[in-house]
Write a protein that holds these residues in place. Structure first.
Motif, short mmCIF file in Angstrom:
data_model
loop_
_atom_site.label_atom_id
_atom_site.label_comp_id
_atom_site.label_asym_id
_atom_site.label_seq_id
_atom_site.Cartn_x
_atom_site.Cartn_y
_atom_site.Cartn_z
N ALA A 1 0.84 -1.20 0.00
CA ALA A 1 0.00 0.00 0.00
C ALA A 1 0.87 1.25 0.00
O ALA A 1 1.56 1.54 0.98
CB ALA A 1 -0.92 0.00 1.21
N ARG B 1 -6.32 -6.96 -1.81
CA ARG B 1 -5.79 -6.42 -0.55
C ARG B 1 -5.68 -4.90 -0.58
O ARG B 1 -5.90 -4.25 0.43
CB ARG B 1 -4.49 -7.11 -0.14
CG ARG B 1 -3.32 -6.85 -1.06
CD ARG B 1 -2.11 -7.64 -0.59
NE ARG B 1 -0.98 -7.42 -1.47
CZ ARG B 1 0.23 -7.89 -1.27
NH1 ARG B 1 0.50 -8.63 -0.21
NH2 ARG B 1 1.22 -7.62 -2.10
N TYR C 1 -7.73 -2.51 1.84
CA TYR C 1 -6.97 -1.51 2.62
C TYR C 1 -7.66 -0.14 2.50
O TYR C 1 -7.76 0.61 3.46
CB TYR C 1 -5.53 -1.45 2.09
CG TYR C 1 -4.60 -0.60 2.91
CD1 TYR C 1 -3.82 -1.16 3.92
CD2 TYR C 1 -4.49 0.78 2.69
CE1 TYR C 1 -2.97 -0.38 4.69
CE2 TYR C 1 -3.63 1.56 3.45
CZ TYR C 1 -2.87 0.98 4.44
OH TYR C 1 -2.03 1.75 5.20
N GLN D 1 -10.74 0.00 4.65
CA GLN D 1 -10.35 0.07 6.08
C GLN D 1 -9.78 1.46 6.40
O GLN D 1 -10.06 2.04 7.44
CB GLN D 1 -9.33 -1.02 6.39
CG GLN D 1 -9.99 -2.39 6.42
CD GLN D 1 -9.00 -3.54 6.44
OE1 GLN D 1 -7.79 -3.35 6.30
NE2 GLN D 1 -9.51 -4.75 6.59
N TYR D 2 -8.99 1.98 5.47
CA TYR D 2 -8.40 3.32 5.67
C TYR D 2 -9.53 4.34 5.83
O TYR D 2 -9.50 5.20 6.70
CB TYR D 2 -7.51 3.66 4.47
CG TYR D 2 -6.69 4.91 4.66
CD1 TYR D 2 -5.35 4.83 5.03
CD2 TYR D 2 -7.24 6.18 4.45
CE1 TYR D 2 -4.58 5.98 5.20
CE2 TYR D 2 -6.48 7.32 4.63
CZ TYR D 2 -5.15 7.22 5.00
OH TYR D 2 -4.40 8.35 5.18
N HIS E 1 3.01 -2.24 4.66
CA HIS E 1 2.38 -3.56 4.79
C HIS E 1 2.01 -3.65 6.26
O HIS E 1 2.90 -3.74 7.12
CB HIS E 1 3.34 -4.68 4.39
CG HIS E 1 2.69 -6.04 4.38
ND1 HIS E 1 2.77 -6.89 3.31
CD2 HIS E 1 1.92 -6.67 5.32
CE1 HIS E 1 2.09 -8.00 3.58
NE2 HIS E 1 1.57 -7.88 4.79
N PRO E 2 0.72 -3.62 6.58
CA PRO E 2 0.34 -3.59 7.99
C PRO E 2 1.03 -4.70 8.78
O PRO E 2 1.06 -5.85 8.33
CB PRO E 2 -1.18 -3.79 7.95
CG PRO E 2 -1.59 -3.31 6.59
CD PRO E 2 -0.45 -3.65 5.67
#
Ligand code: ATP
Length: 371
Positions: free
Chosen positions: A114, A179, A183, A186-187, A286-287
Motif C-alpha cells: 500500500a 488487498r 486496505y 479500512q483506511y 504492509h500492515p
C-alpha cells in the motif's frame, strides 16, 4: 531521546520498551539534502527513536558495485521498525539499476503493497487553482505498490531492427487487487478529514473501458469488497476523467484507490495541488511489517547540491512515519511547525520563500523544539 548511528560502526541496540529503530537511507541527489534535515526535525521532537544511516545509492554502487548488500531486505525487516528513504536516481548510472534494485526491491521484496499518499493543501497560496482553500484539498491516494507494469515483465524481440517488438505486461493478481481495495475501505473507516468530519467515499480509478482484462478484475473485486462496507460510498472514475475532476473540483474526494502506474501519475498531479513535488509525503506500508516512508519527489538531479530543494515533503514524510510508529504527539508537532513555516513564508523558493533547504528545515526544527 533520539540517537543516530552509522551502519557499519554499530549494529542497532537491543530492542527496549518504547524505543523504535529506524533505518535511514538518504540515497541520491536531493535525497542526500532533504533526509538529513528531516532527521534533525525528528531529533527535535525528542521521540524515542534510534536512527541508523545506510549509504545505499549511486555513490556506493559506483564505488563497489553494490546496490543492496546481501541479506539487506531481510536485515531491514528483522532489525528495524521503519525505514526513512530519500530518493534514487543519478545521471552517472545510466541503467538506473541501483534505483530499481533498492527502491522497487524494497517495495516488492518486503511486500509493501500500500503506497499511501496524502494530498493536503496547507495554505491557499500554494494551490494553483482559483478560490481553493485548504479544506478543499484533503484526500488520500492509495496506490497498489507491488504489481502492474512496474514488475517489468515483458521483453523485446528483434531489438534494434525495423521489426522490433516490445511488450510491457500489466500484472494484476486477485490477491494484490483485493488487498489494496480492502486496505482502502479500512483506511476510509479509520480516518477522518482534517476538519474532523468522517471519510465517506472510496473511489476506484482504472481504465477498464480500454484495458478490459485487468480493469475487469479491478471492477469485480471492487464491487465485491465494497459490498462488505455498506456504510461507505463506493465510486468509480476512469483515470482520464479523474485527472480532469482533480483539477476542476478536488473537494469531492476522500480516498482514491488505484493501480501502480495510475497512482504514480495522479499523485504528481495531486502534488501540484499541494504546492509541488517538494510538498508531498508518502508511506509504503504492509500492515504489521517494517514499512518504508519516502517523499513523493525523486532525486531531482538539476537542483541537487544547491541547497534549494524543498525539505518539507521529506519532513512531512518523517511525521507520517512517526505517527505510524505511534508517536502521535511528535508527528503533530512537526505538522504544526511546517504549517507555521508555510504561513510565515519560512520556505524554499519553489513555494514562494527565500530560504535554502537547510535554513527552512532549521526553522521547522527550532519551532518543533519550542512546541
Ligand atoms: P522520479 O521518477 O524518480 O520520481 P522525476 O523525474 O519524476 O523523479 P523529480 O526528481 O521528483 O522527478 O523532480 C522533477 C522536478 O521537480 C525537479 O527537477 C525539480 O524541479 C522539481 N522538484 C522535485 N522535488 C523537489 C523539491 N523537493 N524541491 C523543489 N523542487 C523539486
Amino acid at each position: 531521546m533520539s540517537s543516530t548511528k552509522k551502519e557499519k560502526k554499530q549494529a542497532p541496540s537491543p530492542r527496549n520498551e518504547g524505543k523504535k529503530r529506524v533505518a535511514v537511507i538518504p540515497g541520491d541527489g536531493i535525497g542526500q539534502e532533504v533526509i538529513p534535515q528531516a532527521v534533525k526535525v525528528i531529533q527535535a521532537t525528542g521521540a524515542n527513536v534510534e536512527l541508523t544511516e545506510f549509504d545505499w545509492g549511486a555513490d556506493r554502487y559506483l564505488r563497489d558495485g553494490t546496490t543492496v548488500p546481501a541479506d539487506g531486505f531481510a536485515m531491514l525487516a528483522r532489525d528495524f521498525d521503519a525505514i526513512l528513504v530519500g530518493a534514487f536516481g543519478d545521471p552517472r548510472v545510466k541503467t538506473n539499476i541501483h534505483a530499481k534494485e533498492i527502491l522497487l526491491g524494497m517495495r516488492f521484496k518486503m511486500d509493501l503493497y500500500a503506497n499511501v499518499r496524502p494530498v493536503r493543501l496547507l495554505d491557499a497560496a500554494l494551490c494553483p487553482l482559483k478560490g481553493v482553500e485548504p479544506k478543499d484539498v484533503d484526500f488520500v491516494v492509495l496506490r497498489e505498490n507491488t504489481e502492474g507494469v512496474y514488475t517489468d515483465a515483458g521483453g523485446v524481440f528483434k531489438g534494434g531492427t525495423p521489426d522490433e517488438i516490445a511488450t510491457q505486461e500489466d500484472i494484476n493478481t486477485r490477491k494484490g487487487v483485493e488487498r489494496i481495495i480492502r486496505y482502502a475501505f479500512q483506511y476510509c473507516e479509520q480516518h477522518t478529514k482534517l476538519d474532523g468530519s468522517p471519510c465517506k467515499t472510496v473511489l476506484m480509478c482504472d481504465k477498464s473501458n480500454a484495458m478490459t482484462h485487468a480493469g475487469g478484475l479491478w471492477q469485480r473485486v471492487f464491487k465485491e469488497v465494497s459490498g462488505e462496507y455498506p456504510h461507505i460510498t463506493a465510486q468509480h472514475m476512469y483515470v482520464d476523467a479523474l485527472c480532469m475532476q482533480m483539477v476542476r473540483d478536488p473537494r469531492q474526494f476522500d480516498v482514491i484507490v488505484t493501480n501502480n502506474m495510475f497512482g504514480d501519475i495522479i499523485t504528481d498531479l495531486a502534488a501540484g495541488l499541494q504546492g509541488g513535488l517538494g510538498m508531498a509525503a508518502s508511506g509504503n506500508i504492509h500492515p504489521g511489517r517494517t514499512s518504508m516512508f519516502e517523499p513523493v519527489h525523486g532525486s531531482a538531479p538539476p537542483i541537487a547540491g544547491k541547497n534549494v530543494a524543498n525539505p518539507f515533503g521529506a519532513i512531512l514524510t518523517a511525521a507520517m512515519m512517526l505517527r505510524h510508529l505511534e508517536f502521535e504527539k511528535e508527528a503533530g508537532k512537526i505538522e504544526a511547525a511546517v504549517l507555521a513555516a508555510v504561513r510565515e513564508k519560512k520556505t524554499t523558493q519553489d513555494i514562494g520563500g527565500k530560504l535554502g533547504t537547510k535554513e527552512a528545515a532549521e526553522w521547522v526544527a527550532l519551532r518543533v523544539g519550542q512546541g
